[in-house]
Design a protein around this motif. Structure first.
Motif, PDB file in Angstrom:
ATOM      1  N   GLU A   1       0.852  -1.193   0.000  1.00  0.00           N
ATOM      2  CA  GLU A   1       0.000   0.000   0.000  1.00  0.00           C
ATOM      3  C   GLU A   1       0.889   1.244   0.000  1.00  0.00           C
TER       4      GLU A   1
ATOM      5  N   VAL B   1     -12.585   9.017  -1.050  1.00  0.00           N
ATOM      6  CA  VAL B   1     -13.988   9.271  -1.398  1.00  0.00           C
ATOM      7  C   VAL B   1     -14.720   7.934  -1.557  1.00  0.00           C
TER       8      VAL B   1
ATOM      9  N   SER C   1     -20.659   5.644   1.066  1.00  0.00           N
ATOM     10  CA  SER C   1     -22.016   5.156   1.303  1.00  0.00           C
ATOM     11  C   SER C   1     -22.140   3.729   0.778  1.00  0.00           C
TER      12      SER C   1
ATOM     13  N   ASP D   1     -11.173   1.781   6.218  1.00  0.00           N
ATOM     14  CA  ASP D   1     -10.131   1.079   5.454  1.00  0.00           C
ATOM     15  C   ASP D   1      -9.004   0.615   6.386  1.00  0.00           C
TER      16      ASP D   1
ATOM     17  N   SER E   1      -5.454  -1.795  -6.867  1.00  0.00           N
ATOM     18  CA  SER E   1      -4.940  -0.432  -6.691  1.00  0.00           C
ATOM     19  C   SER E   1      -5.966   0.636  -7.067  1.00  0.00           C
ATOM     20  N   GLY E   2      -7.242   0.246  -7.181  1.00  0.00           N
ATOM     21  CA  GLY E   2      -8.301   1.228  -7.420  1.00  0.00           C
ATOM     22  C   GLY E   2      -8.200   1.841  -8.805  1.00  0.00           C
TER      23      GLY E   2
ATOM     24  N   VAL F   1      -6.152   3.718 -10.074  1.00  0.00           N
ATOM     25  CA  VAL F   1      -4.796   3.773 -10.618  1.00  0.00           C
ATOM     26  C   VAL F   1      -4.573   2.601 -11.577  1.00  0.00           C
TER      27      VAL F   1
ATOM     28  N   TRP G   1     -24.335  14.854  -3.236  1.00  0.00           N
ATOM     29  CA  TRP G   1     -24.497  13.818  -2.209  1.00  0.00           C
ATOM     30  C   TRP G   1     -24.262  14.431  -0.839  1.00  0.00           C
TER      31      TRP G   1
ATOM     32  N   ILE H   1     -23.646  12.763   2.873  1.00  0.00           N
ATOM     33  CA  ILE H   1     -23.475  11.468   3.555  1.00  0.00           C
ATOM     34  C   ILE H   1     -22.942  11.704   4.970  1.00  0.00           C
TER      35      ILE H   1
ATOM     36  N   PRO I   1     -21.198   6.896  -9.371  1.00  0.00           N
ATOM     37  CA  PRO I   1     -21.482   6.979  -7.934  1.00  0.00           C
ATOM     38  C   PRO I   1     -22.969   7.078  -7.581  1.00  0.00           C
TER      39      PRO I   1
ATOM     40  N   THR J   1     -19.302  -2.012  -2.774  1.00  0.00           N
ATOM     41  CA  THR J   1     -19.970  -3.322  -2.831  1.00  0.00           C
ATOM     42  C   THR J   1     -19.315  -4.163  -3.923  1.00  0.00           C
TER      43      THR J   1
END
Ligand code: FAD
Length: 558
Positions: free
Chosen positions: A36, A45, A48, A122, A172-173, A175, A228, A230, A312, A319
């Protein structure tokens, strides 16, 4: 070659932690490494959640730790979206009851979700993966993927060292370190291209408070985009603005100005933040929806957002991340056991994730194109609808949503974008002002049609094992012989008249699922019946000798 690790995972977000934790849970002998680049806690970000995440947290063994953090329980959302400016609620569970926290993963809590401060959430998940025996290296960036053809041979880190493993997972999302290095293309199946601008706020009012920690997020459309809101806890709230990238470019304005104007002028948000102050850390990102062309290679997998992103508006990112990472872990575990064909395992993993992502993107298109509040964006939303072949007649919209397949979320049950058929009908009613017809209410008998179907095997992911499930396949549609689908197919073979069918379904429940409450069972199996009608596996017919299904089950006509 003798690699030091069995699995090296790039990224310690929800996907990386889920994959690491489940690999170690089901095979504690595996040497699992998570790399990481940041030091946690760090903001992220996407706060929800949707209810299916609870099952994964429970399986990972960290439900209690997450629950102890006391994140607000999300029982649904409040929307200003559709044909009028009225606010309306969408609820995951009706009649949510106050109960003390921390609570177990049971009862109503299996149907609710959380709104999580990602810095805290996280970190809990990554610590949990470490507690289960994964080696976690923070502040360690992967700077190069070494490869030989389609095979990854190592990861070069920012200190110059190289890590070698048997399997590699890209978590890695956005990226997409490994995805890019392996030259995997992406498709963008929609013209939706948004940018997001957000900040965190201290001491905003809770949007809607319901009992102990229960709340709703708010999704509020503006003429030109949406906001949004939240709540992440009693004092911290995430507030963001989404705008089409085109609109943003044409406006020629700074993100800061657009954001300030949106939150200060909106009647709902401005009231909620009148005594609040922003943390002053405005962030922006683009959030183009995409699906990776390939999700598995010789010895590598894409999981979480590196594999794809859905808009989003559905709050489905985490999920999808948790579930895909779970299934990546299961696939690796099963490959190691060597009992199934490796090609089949990889193909199943890839098909499932791609179908899910595409379905979510299709669903997001429906949300945008069905929003009559988008005054400035009318042409834009019309274009989305046209490209999607989407007719806003509620019957047509419902059928179109089902063309992504109602069957692919979880084998044995139906859903589109995690929304079941009954809730989807309610949603179509809210967004288009008329409900789509039930496809089974008027019929007195039902005929199973397997003509031209081939037999194949889909994968079900249960208790650490990938299970082969016999499935009929015809074109794009699949009919897996498991769970409620199996029940409906068998019951139809015993007799297709509405009254017989209901009786057969109840006998099936008593025999195979006695613990399931009869009402829940009927709801699940009739939704499956409707999905099968929609996908052409079952033909409904009027029958003078049998009552219409809607007369036997009046809820079908509501
Ligand atoms: C505007 C916006 C709003 C969203 N809203 C929601 C929402 O309401 N609900 C929801 O569920 N989802 C939402 N999402 C999506 C959600 O944020 C993501 O789907 C989710 O974070 C994906 O999890 P992940 O683990 O795949 O990736 P990430 O959470 O992004 O984790 C990836 C990790 O990899 C690390 N990393 C990256 N590169 C390297 C490298 N080279 N070496 C080592 N580590 C690296 C990063 O530091 C990061 O910690 C939203 C997304 C956007 C853009």
């Amino acid at each position: 070659m003798n690699p030091s690790y069995d699995v090296a995972i790039i990224g310690g977000g929800p996907a990386g932690s889920t994959c690491a934790a489940l690999l170690r849970k089901y095979d504690p002998s595996l040497r699992v490494l998570v790399l990481e680049r940041e030091r946690f806690p760090r903001d992220h970000v996407g706060e929800s959640q949707l209810p299916p995440i609870g099952a994964v947290l429970n399986e990972m063994g960290c439900w209690e730790e997450v629950e102890a953090a006391n994140f607000p329980i999300k029982i649904g959302a409040t929307y200003r979206w559709g044909c009028s400016d009225e606010l309306w609620n969408f609820e995951f569970v009706s009649g949510f009851q106050d109960e003390p926290r921390p609570a177990k993963y049971a009862g109503q809590r299996t149907q609710t979700a959380l709104q999580v401060d990602r810095a805290v959430y996280d970190r809990i998940l990554l610590d949990h993966a470490r507690e289960l025996g994964a080696e976690v290296r923070q502040e360690t960036r992967v700077v190069e993927v070494l490869k030989d053809g389609d095979r990854v041979t190592g990861l070069r880190l920012d200190d110059g060292s190289v890590v070698e493993a048997v399997h590699y997972v890209d978590a890695s999302g956005h990226v997409g370190v490994l995805r890019r290095a392996m030259g995997v293309g992406v498709e963008c199946p929609t013209s939706l291209q948004n940018i997001a601008i957000w900040d965190y706020w201290q001491n905003a009012e809770w949007a809607v408070e319901i009992g102990v920690g229960g709340t709703r997020v708010q999704v509020l459309s503006l003429d030109y985009g949406w906001i949004w809101f939240i709540p992440l806890g009693p004092t911290r709230t995430s507030i963001g603005l989404i705008l089409p990238a085109d609109y943003y470019r044409r406006s020629g304005r700074r993100p800061q100005d657009l954001y300030e104007e949106a939150v200060r002028n909106d009647p709902v948000v401005s009231r909620l933040i009148q005594n609040a102050r922003s943390e002053g850390a405005l962030a922006t990102t683009k959030d183009w929806s995409f699906v990776a062309d390939r999700l598995a290679g010789d010895n590598w997998w894409l999981a979480g957002e590196s594999a794809g992103f859905a808009d989003p508006i559905l709050a489905a990112g985490m999920t999808l991340a948790h579930w895909s990472a779970r299934e990546a872990a299961y696939t690796i575990l099963e490959l190691n056991r060597g009992e199934h064909d490796g090609g089949w395992l990889k193909a199943r993993y890839q098909d499932l994730q791609r179908r899910r992502l595409r379905q979510h993107i299709q669903f997001a298109d429906f949300w945008y194109s069905a929003n009559g509040n988008f005054e400035d964006l009318k042409d834009y939303t019309r274009q989305i609808a046209q490209e999607a072949g989407l007719d806003l007649d509620p019957d047509a919209a419902f059928q179109w949503l089902g063309t992504g397949g109602f069957i692919n979320e979880r084998l044995g049950a139906t859903a589109a974008g995690t929304v079941d058929i009954r809730a989807l009908r309610g949603l179509c009613r809210t967004l288009t002002d008329r409900a789509p017809r039930s496809l089974i209410a008027d019929a007195g008998s039902f005929r199973l049609d397997l003509e031209g179907a081939q037999t194949d095997y889909l994968a079900d992911y249960v208790d650490g094992r990938v299970v082969r499930v016999k499935t009929y396949v015809r074109g794009e549609s699949r009919l897996p012989l498991t769970g409620a689908f199996q029940a409906v197919v068998r019951s139809l073979k015993w007799g297709g008249r509405s009254d017989q069918l209901l009786q057969n379904l109840m006998v099936y429940r008593e025999t195979y699922f006695p613990a399931m409450p009869p009402g829940e069972w009927l709801n699940a199996t009739l939704q499956v019946l409707e999905a099968l009608v929609l996908e052409g596996w079952v033909h409904p017919q009027p029958d003078p000798a049998a009552p219409p299904m809607g007369r036997l089950v009046p809820e079908l006509t509501h």
